[in-house]
Design a protein around this motif. Structure first.
Motif, short mmCIF file in Angstrom:
data_model
loop_
_atom_site.label_atom_id
_atom_site.label_comp_id
_atom_site.label_asym_id
_atom_site.label_seq_id
_atom_site.Cartn_x
_atom_site.Cartn_y
_atom_site.Cartn_z
N LEU A 4 0.81 -1.21 0.02
CA LEU A 4 0.07 -0.09 0.07
C LEU A 4 0.90 1.17 0.07
O LEU A 4 0.44 2.25 -0.60
CB LEU A 4 -1.03 0.15 1.30
CG LEU A 4 -2.05 -0.70 1.09
CD1 LEU A 4 -2.77 -0.88 2.48
CD2 LEU A 4 -2.99 -0.47 0.00
N ALA A 5 1.68 1.25 1.13
CA ALA A 5 2.91 2.42 1.05
C ALA A 5 3.52 2.71 -0.19
O ALA A 5 3.79 3.73 -0.86
CB ALA A 5 3.64 2.49 2.19
N LEU A 6 4.14 1.65 -0.83
CA LEU A 6 4.89 1.73 -2.06
C LEU A 6 4.15 2.23 -3.19
O LEU A 6 4.65 2.65 -4.18
CB LEU A 6 5.91 0.59 -2.19
CG LEU A 6 6.84 0.57 -1.02
CD1 LEU A 6 7.85 -0.69 -1.17
CD2 LEU A 6 7.64 1.71 -1.25
N ASN A 7 2.84 1.85 -3.31
CA ASN A 7 1.98 2.16 -4.39
C ASN A 7 1.72 3.73 -4.30
O ASN A 7 1.86 4.33 -5.46
CB ASN A 7 0.50 1.49 -4.14
CG ASN A 7 0.67 0.17 -4.62
OD1 ASN A 7 1.73 -0.64 -5.05
ND2 ASN A 7 -0.62 -0.61 -4.45
N LEU A 8 1.53 4.26 -3.14
CA LEU A 8 1.49 5.75 -2.99
C LEU A 8 2.97 6.21 -3.56
O LEU A 8 3.03 7.22 -4.25
CB LEU A 8 1.51 6.24 -1.61
CG LEU A 8 -0.13 5.87 -1.05
CD1 LEU A 8 -0.18 6.41 0.26
CD2 LEU A 8 -0.88 6.45 -2.03
N HIS A 9 4.14 5.48 -2.96
CA HIS A 9 5.47 6.10 -3.46
C HIS A 9 5.58 6.17 -5.08
O HIS A 9 6.13 6.97 -5.70
CB HIS A 9 6.73 5.23 -2.93
CG HIS A 9 7.97 5.43 -3.42
ND1 HIS A 9 8.76 6.84 -3.07
CD2 HIS A 9 9.02 4.89 -3.90
CE1 HIS A 9 9.63 6.49 -3.66
NE2 HIS A 9 9.88 5.30 -4.00
N ALA A 10 5.19 5.11 -5.60
CA ALA A 10 5.11 4.93 -7.00
C ALA A 10 3.98 6.15 -8.03
O ALA A 10 4.51 6.24 -8.98
CB ALA A 10 4.58 3.52 -7.46
N GLN A 11 3.35 6.78 -6.98
CA GLN A 11 2.59 7.51 -7.94
C GLN A 11 2.93 9.13 -7.24
O GLN A 11 2.04 10.19 -7.62
CB GLN A 11 1.13 7.55 -7.24
CG GLN A 11 0.52 6.21 -7.73
CD GLN A 11 -1.07 6.28 -7.05
OE1 GLN A 11 -1.75 6.88 -7.40
NE2 GLN A 11 -1.23 5.28 -6.44
N GLY A 12 4.18 9.31 -6.76
CA GLY A 12 4.84 10.27 -6.20
C GLY A 12 4.39 11.01 -5.06
O GLY A 12 4.36 12.46 -4.87
N ILE A 13 3.64 10.05 -4.24
CA ILE A 13 3.09 10.81 -2.81
C ILE A 13 3.95 10.19 -1.67
O ILE A 13 4.19 8.72 -1.78
CB ILE A 13 1.69 10.21 -2.67
CG1 ILE A 13 0.84 10.90 -3.54
CG2 ILE A 13 1.29 10.53 -1.12
CD1 ILE A 13 -0.71 10.19 -3.74
#
Length: 566
Positions: free
Chosen positions: A285-294
């Motif tokens: 979940l967290a790295l999915n956000l990272h991959a979106q620039g968040i």
């Protein structure tokens, strides 16, 4: 398939939501992450964590930056109670970390839970739960809606009486199996609890809405969360939390859509451990956000150390295809993928030169790699060497086909590098016999060949306590010890530790070497030294002797054992 035996979720829970906002929402910031590995994840392990493993896991989560951690179920076991007391009596929890403890709605268990947190200086959340879905009411609890509401409120009053006066304590309520509970009833119960606990913006109550058993498509869960988000009383005094499980394999999607629907907090486990198919995976979940620039607000800059610690604590290996962390997620076997990745790296370097900025600051757009492996503390070696991945597979195939040796993936990579060095230096092809010879030279001759012999090993149980007695001879000297609640390998490592040699085992694999009618055991052991992870092997007709030999060879690389003259 007898599918007629099952009911669709729409006939069980009808969400009174005719319009919805969540499909048009977008992520702008990370929610509050709450790892429940030490409670929910721990209770799903065949071998629950001992104090050392639990503490190591807790300290990892603190280093990663988690600010709220569920640390245990103190009324369920002495180990959990003692760990909460450890937090109270030491400074292992930084002041800015909130400690969460879990309890059923039963007075004696609530008393035990409140006793466990006395003296904790941190903010504390007492998390009370009760199942609310019809099947649980009828089959498990034997109560109708009114009677169950009174049971929940009675537990809430006990929590308030025993802990309401404590200034650092807040409350959390979970209507377990929320997603199978009638929306009007769960709303009624949640509003009653926030009223009882006087939820305010200054002292908010957490309402945690778990998909305890995942039974619907993620959009249904999102509708349920949005319905609660819109209709809860005292909404500004409520932190809306979700706790998805993964029975349908869509726990990640459920959590993401729930946040879009109004959830502010997500409970889950690192890499998705938990009952049945697990809790939602907080890392993905967290790295999915990272991959979106968040910014996920959690540090994943050493993903392999995180994985090693989680594997050590859970005694479960992370799958090689697991998103972001698996051994193979940055590896391509396909020639077209390899070509695209190489061109992507070249284009990335060229853009950095053109813009006059470091490569680490340039927008990432390398084909087939959704994020830069360097963000996770991984080198580019495995990616750049993808052309030789089939070579690694060929090496592993020859050893398995000829000798029955199955190499773990990380050992395949380590050994392939050594094979490549040999091939480059000789310019010749290596056959299976030469591969075996090189393998034994690289992993069986580590640290020298001083005498290493298992003399005795005995395991017995007395008064519920398992004891392992072990005696070894190393270079002519005998050493022995007796240890409680550990296996043979752990006993040997404990014995070595007493001599000042600490062998930290990352993983241990058993294989065999078959030669005609003969078969020898082969232990492949991964351990840590000052240079990082390394491998050794032990080989013998006895699996136990092979394992002990491997441990002793690892010890020699850390601190050479004194040789005794013949």
């Amino acid at each position: 398939m007898p599918s007629h035996r099952y009911r669709d979720v729409y006939s069980r829970v009808e969400v009174p939501l005719t319009d919805r906002d969540w499909p048009s929402h977008r992520f702008t910031a990370a929610p509050l992450w709450v790892p429940v590995d030490l409670r929910d994840g721990n209770q799903a392990l065949s071998e629950p964590m001992d104090p050392a493993r639990k503490r190591r896991f807790f300290e990892l989560m603190v280093r990663m930056g988690y600010k709220e951690i569920e640390v245990g179920y103190p009324s369920a076991s002495q180990t959990d109670y003692d760990f909460v007391r450890l937090i109270a009596e030491t400074e292992i929890a930084p002041e800015d970390v909130t400690i969460v403890v879990f309890t059923p709605a039963r007075r004696d268990l609530i008393e035990r839970t409140v006793a466990s947190v006395r003296g904790i200086r941190n903010e504390v959340v007492i998390h009370m739960y009760t199942a609310t879905a019809p099947t649980w009411r009828d089959v498990v609890l034997g109560r109708d809606r009114a009677a169950l509401t009174e049971l929940i409120l009675s537990g809430g009053r006990d929590v308030l009486e025993l802990a309401g006066h404590l200034p650092n304590v807040r409350f959390e309520f979970s209507p377990e199996v929320f997603n199978l509970t009638e929306p009007d009833y769960v709303l009624e119960v949640c509003d009653a609890m926030t009223g009882l606990w006087d939820a305010t913006p200054e002292r908010p109550v957490i309402l945690n809405l778990p998909a305890t058993v995942e039974i619907a498509t993620p959009n249904v869960y999102a509708d349920q969360i949005e319905y609660m988000h819109r209709n809860l009383a005292r909404r500004d005094g409520v932190i809306l939390s979700v706790h998805p499980h993964n029975d349908r394999g869509t726990g990640i999607a459920c959590a993401e859509l729930a946040v879009l629907a109004g959830a502010q907090r997500v409970e889950g486990c690192l890499f998705g451990n938990g009952e049945r198919t697990g809790n939602v995976d907080l890392v993905t979940l967290a790295l999915n956000l990272h991959a979106q620039g968040i910014d996920p607000m959690i540090d994943f800059s050493d993903i392999d150390e995180i994985r090693r610690t989680v594997e050590y604590s859970n005694r479960l290996e992370v799958h090689p295809r697991h998103p972001y962390v698996g051994d193979l997620v940055h590896t391509a076997y396909s020639g077209t993928h390899q070509d695209a990745i190489k061109k992507g790296f070249a284009e990335h370097r060229a853009r950095a030169r053109t813009e006059g900025r470091p490569e680490s600051e340039i927008e990432w757009r390398v084909p087939y790699l959704p994020i830069d492996p360097a963000d996770l503390g991984r080198s580019y070696d495995a990616v750049i060497r993808v052309n030789s991945q089939s070579g690694k597979g060929g090496i592993a195939y020859l050893l398995e086909a000829e000798y029955g040796i199955e190499l773990p993936r990380r050992l395949q990579i380590d050994f392939a590098r050594r094979v490549q060095e040999r091939a480059d230096s000789t310019g010749l092809e290596l056959d299976a016999a030469q591969l075996l010879e090189l393998f034994e030279h690289e992993y069986a001759a580590v640290g020298g060949e001083g005498g290493a012999e298992l003399l005795t090993l005995q395991t017995e149980s007395c008064d519920g306590i398992a004891r392992t007695s072990v005696s070894i001879r190393v270079d002519g000297d005998e050493h022995s010890g007796t240890y409680e609640d550990v296996g043979p390998v752990e006993a040997v490592t404990a014995l070595l530790r007493e001599r000042g040699i600490d062998v930290e085992i990352v993983s241990l694999h058993q294989a065999s070497i078959a030669r005609g009618n003969d078969s020898e055991a082969l232990t492949l052991l991964e351990f840590l030294d000052e240079t990082g992870a390394r491998w050794v092997s032990g080989r013998d007709r006895s699996v136990l002797t092979a394992s002990v030999t491997a441990v002793l060879r690892a010890a020699r690389t850390i601190a050479p054992l004194a040789a005794k003259p013949a």
